[in-house]
Scaffold this motif. Sequence first.
Motif, PDB file in Angstrom:
ATOM      1  N   PRO A  74       0.802  -1.233   0.000  1.00 17.29           N
ATOM      2  CA  PRO A  74       0.000   0.000   0.000  1.00 17.29           C
ATOM      3  C   PRO A  74       0.833   1.281   0.000  1.00 17.29           C
ATOM      4  CG  PRO A  74       0.124  -0.863   2.214  1.00 17.29           C
ATOM      5  CD  PRO A  74       0.870  -1.837   1.353  1.00 17.29           C
ATOM      6  N   ARG A  75       1.947   1.292  -0.706  1.00 21.18           N
ATOM      7  CA  ARG A  75       2.809   2.475  -0.792  1.00 21.18           C
ATOM      8  C   ARG A  75       3.162   2.731  -2.246  1.00 21.18           C
ATOM      9  NH1 ARG A  75       1.173   2.305   3.560  1.00 21.18           N
ATOM     10  NH2 ARG A  75       2.242   2.359   5.576  1.00 21.18           N
ATOM     11  N   LEU A  76       3.335   3.985  -2.608  1.00 17.06           N
ATOM     12  CA  LEU A  76       3.822   4.304  -3.946  1.00 17.06           C
ATOM     13  C   LEU A  76       5.222   3.713  -4.079  1.00 17.06           C
ATOM     14  CD1 LEU A  76       3.033   5.966  -6.519  1.00 17.06           C
ATOM     15  CD2 LEU A  76       4.415   7.827  -5.569  1.00 17.06           C
ATOM     16  N   PRO A  77       5.451   2.804  -5.030  1.00 13.74           N
ATOM     17  CA  PRO A  77       6.722   2.072  -5.027  1.00 13.74           C
ATOM     18  C   PRO A  77       7.894   2.783  -5.687  1.00 13.74           C
ATOM     19  CG  PRO A  77       5.248   1.156  -6.666  1.00 13.74           C
ATOM     20  CD  PRO A  77       4.465   2.218  -5.945  1.00 13.74           C
ATOM     21  N   PHE A  78       7.691   3.989  -6.191  1.00 11.92           N
ATOM     22  CA  PHE A  78       8.802   4.700  -6.824  1.00 11.92           C
ATOM     23  C   PHE A  78       8.896   6.132  -6.306  1.00 11.92           C
ATOM     24  CE2 PHE A  78       5.124   5.482  -9.621  1.00 11.92           C
ATOM     25  CZ  PHE A  78       5.162   6.861  -9.750  1.00 11.92           C
ATOM     26  N   GLU A 260      15.440  11.544 -12.627  1.00  4.72           N
ATOM     27  CA  GLU A 260      15.829  10.280 -12.006  1.00  4.72           C
ATOM     28  C   GLU A 260      14.597   9.616 -11.412  1.00  4.72           C
ATOM     29  OE1 GLU A 260      19.352   8.732  -9.030  1.00  4.72           O
ATOM     30  OE2 GLU A 260      18.213  10.497  -8.415  1.00  4.72           O
ATOM     31  N   ILE A 261      14.544   8.299 -11.578  1.00  2.00           N
ATOM     32  CA  ILE A 261      13.479   7.521 -10.942  1.00  2.00           C
ATOM     33  C   ILE A 261      14.104   6.305 -10.295  1.00  2.00           C
ATOM     34  CG2 ILE A 261      12.933   6.185 -13.041  1.00  2.00           C
ATOM     35  CD1 ILE A 261       9.939   6.386 -12.141  1.00  2.00           C
ATOM     36  N   MET A 262      13.549   5.915  -9.149  1.00  2.00           N
ATOM     37  CA  MET A 262      14.123   4.816  -8.382  1.00  2.00           C
ATOM     38  C   MET A 262      13.031   4.131  -7.571  1.00  2.00           C
ATOM     39  SD  MET A 262      15.929   7.191  -5.490  1.00  2.00           S
ATOM     40  CE  MET A 262      16.718   8.064  -6.829  1.00  2.00           C
ATOM     41  N   ALA A 263      13.340   2.911  -7.127  1.00  3.52           N
ATOM     42  CA  ALA A 263      12.472   2.280  -6.144  1.00  3.52           C
ATOM     43  C   ALA A 263      12.497   3.142  -4.882  1.00  3.52           C
ATOM     44  CB  ALA A 263      12.943   0.871  -5.848  1.00  3.52           C
ATOM     45  N   ASP A 314      10.064  -3.630 -12.146  1.00  2.00           N
ATOM     46  CA  ASP A 314       8.625  -3.378 -12.205  1.00  2.00           C
ATOM     47  C   ASP A 314       8.168  -2.258 -11.283  1.00  2.00           C
ATOM     48  OD1 ASP A 314       8.410  -5.374 -14.072  1.00  2.00           O
ATOM     49  OD2 ASP A 314       7.679  -6.894 -12.659  1.00  2.00           O
ATOM     50  N   GLU A 315       8.974  -1.905 -10.260  1.00  2.18           N
ATOM     51  CA  GLU A 315       8.565  -0.848  -9.330  1.00  2.18           C
ATOM     52  C   GLU A 315       8.469   0.521  -9.997  1.00  2.18           C
ATOM     53  OE1 GLU A 315      10.741  -3.582  -6.344  1.00  2.18           O
ATOM     54  OE2 GLU A 315      10.743  -3.210  -8.507  1.00  2.18           O
ATOM     55  N   PHE A 316       9.128   0.675 -11.129  1.00  4.14           N
ATOM     56  CA  PHE A 316       8.986   1.927 -11.863  1.00  4.14           C
ATOM     57  C   PHE A 316       9.063   1.686 -13.361  1.00  4.14           C
ATOM     58  CE2 PHE A 316      13.605   1.959 -10.717  1.00  4.14           C
ATOM     59  CZ  PHE A 316      14.155   1.943 -11.994  1.00  4.14           C
ATOM     60  N   ARG A 317       8.453   2.607 -14.075  1.00  5.49           N
ATOM     61  CA  ARG A 317       8.495   2.621 -15.544  1.00  5.49           C
ATOM     62  C   ARG A 317       8.524   4.084 -15.949  1.00  5.49           C
ATOM     63  NH1 ARG A 317       4.786   3.344 -19.704  1.00  5.49           N
ATOM     64  NH2 ARG A 317       5.018   2.024 -21.569  1.00  5.49           N
ATOM     65  N   LEU A 318       9.578   4.499 -16.655  1.00  9.57           N
ATOM     66  CA  LEU A 318       9.727   5.891 -17.062  1.00  9.57           C
ATOM     67  C   LEU A 318       9.589   5.999 -18.573  1.00  9.57           C
ATOM     68  CD1 LEU A 318      10.424   8.775 -15.923  1.00  9.57           C
ATOM     69  CD2 LEU A 318      12.756   8.342 -16.731  1.00  9.57           C
ATOM     70  N   SER A 319       8.805   6.987 -19.005  1.00  8.67           N
ATOM     71  CA  SER A 319       8.655   7.239 -20.434  1.00  8.67           C
ATOM     72  C   SER A 319       8.541   8.731 -20.673  1.00  8.67           C
ATOM     73  CB  SER A 319       7.439   6.511 -21.004  1.00  8.67           C
ATOM     74  OG  SER A 319       6.250   6.941 -20.367  1.00  8.67           O
ATOM     75  N   ARG A 320       8.592   9.103 -21.955  1.00  9.32           N
ATOM     76  CA  ARG A 320       8.599  10.520 -22.326  1.00  9.32           C
ATOM     77  C   ARG A 320       7.649  10.731 -23.495  1.00  9.32           C
ATOM     78  NH1 ARG A 320      14.059  13.030 -24.871  1.00  9.32           N
ATOM     79  NH2 ARG A 320      13.461  11.520 -26.467  1.00  9.32           N
ATOM     80  N   THR A 382       5.382   5.621 -13.745  1.00 11.12           N
ATOM     81  CA  THR A 382       4.341   4.733 -13.238  1.00 11.12           C
ATOM     82  C   THR A 382       4.987   3.395 -12.865  1.00 11.12           C
ATOM     83  OG1 THR A 382       2.141   3.825 -13.694  1.00 11.12           O
ATOM     84  CG2 THR A 382       3.671   3.926 -15.557  1.00 11.12           C
ATOM     85  N   VAL A 383       4.207   2.334 -12.757  1.00  6.61           N
ATOM     86  CA  VAL A 383       4.726   1.018 -12.385  1.00  6.61           C
ATOM     87  C   VAL A 383       4.261  -0.009 -13.420  1.00  6.61           C
ATOM     88  CG1 VAL A 383       4.648   1.597  -9.937  1.00  6.61           C
ATOM     89  CG2 VAL A 383       2.709   0.407 -10.957  1.00  6.61           C
TER      90      VAL A 383
END
Length: 385
Positions: A74-78, A260-263, A314-320, A382-383
């Motif tokens: 139940p937490r935002l994973p990124f 930057e994006i991270m778990a 899978d905890e994050f997905r970055l796109s543009r 997103t994830v």
Amino acid sequence: MDRLTNTIRPYAWGSTTAIAELVGVEPTGEPQAEMWMGAHPGAPSRTERGPLDEVIDEDPARELGRAAVARFGPRLPFLLKLLAAGAPLSLQVHPDLEQAREGYEDEERRGVPVDAPHRNYKDANHKPELICALTEFDGLCGFRDPVEAADLLAGLGVDSVKPYVDLLHAKPGDGALREVLTAVLTADREEMAATVTEVTEAAERLGGAYAPYAGIAHHYPGDPGVIAAMLLNHVRLQPGEALFLGAGVPHAYLDGLGVEIMANSDNVLRCGLTPKHVDVPELLRIVRFEPTDPGVLRPEASPDGEEVYETPIDEFRLSRFVLPEGAAAPRDLTAATPQILLCVAGSVRVGDAGELTPGQSVFVPADEKAEVSGVGSLFRATVVA
């Protein structure tokens, strides 16, 4: 959806101009290192409904979607960031998930305060990360081939690094890298400081491939991390290019502005280039001593114009999205997963949240309608659930 008000972290290595220039305000003269977007308890984004972590806590299934909650809890994973390096960050590695859980449980069991300067594990999560350059961006990522590292060190013409050169030539790759890094980090501090001074003078004199290390040494005189850095690949990203950094891969960012994006973790083990705690035995347990290609990522475009930075996480997905003039209709970014949308250029309208200009962001709960229009560039975090 919620427009976000985000905290800027004033770490000493931060640029005094990069974030201000992106946002279009006058610099304050103080370093601005990171703008955090997310629900990390250390600096959660704020919304009209309250801090984002508290908003999510009230109804995780609604905000994150049932699939994401089932997969990640139940937490935002990124955690999404703007990162602006005006000086080198510490040379560091991150644990994998099992190592993080073991390390966290061990320090909890031993009663090490979570805010103690010598604590290694702030949480029980891993911290894979991706950095995407908005400007030309310099960094260090992964070990060089030992022979290449030996040649770089030998080219300095400094007698005190010759034992490291000999080790790198004498042993197979992984063993040589482990032995040299261990020797550098456990050497007598005064003797190592003198060696680093000699290395710095040689790097300044030689320039070229040695220039980045002279720059590092300018910020961290006498630090053993200067020599450790020479074991790593130097990478220069162009805008739009990215690096993925998995568990155990030593790295450092040197200069530039990026997304930057991270778990959602704060677990860092430092190798050098820092006045902070360096736990050498634990570091050596975590580091992956294997030569690697830095693997510069370029986004893969889908038919709808989304440019995705593919990673094994899978905890994050970055796109543009690059939105051109004259687009026929808004793009529908509605998803069954939580999203943070960040504008980095132009002016982009996101549903009922209104116009976003560079540096502004919005949190979109799962399944909430998100139509995007305008002219500019937008990152989507997103994830995969």
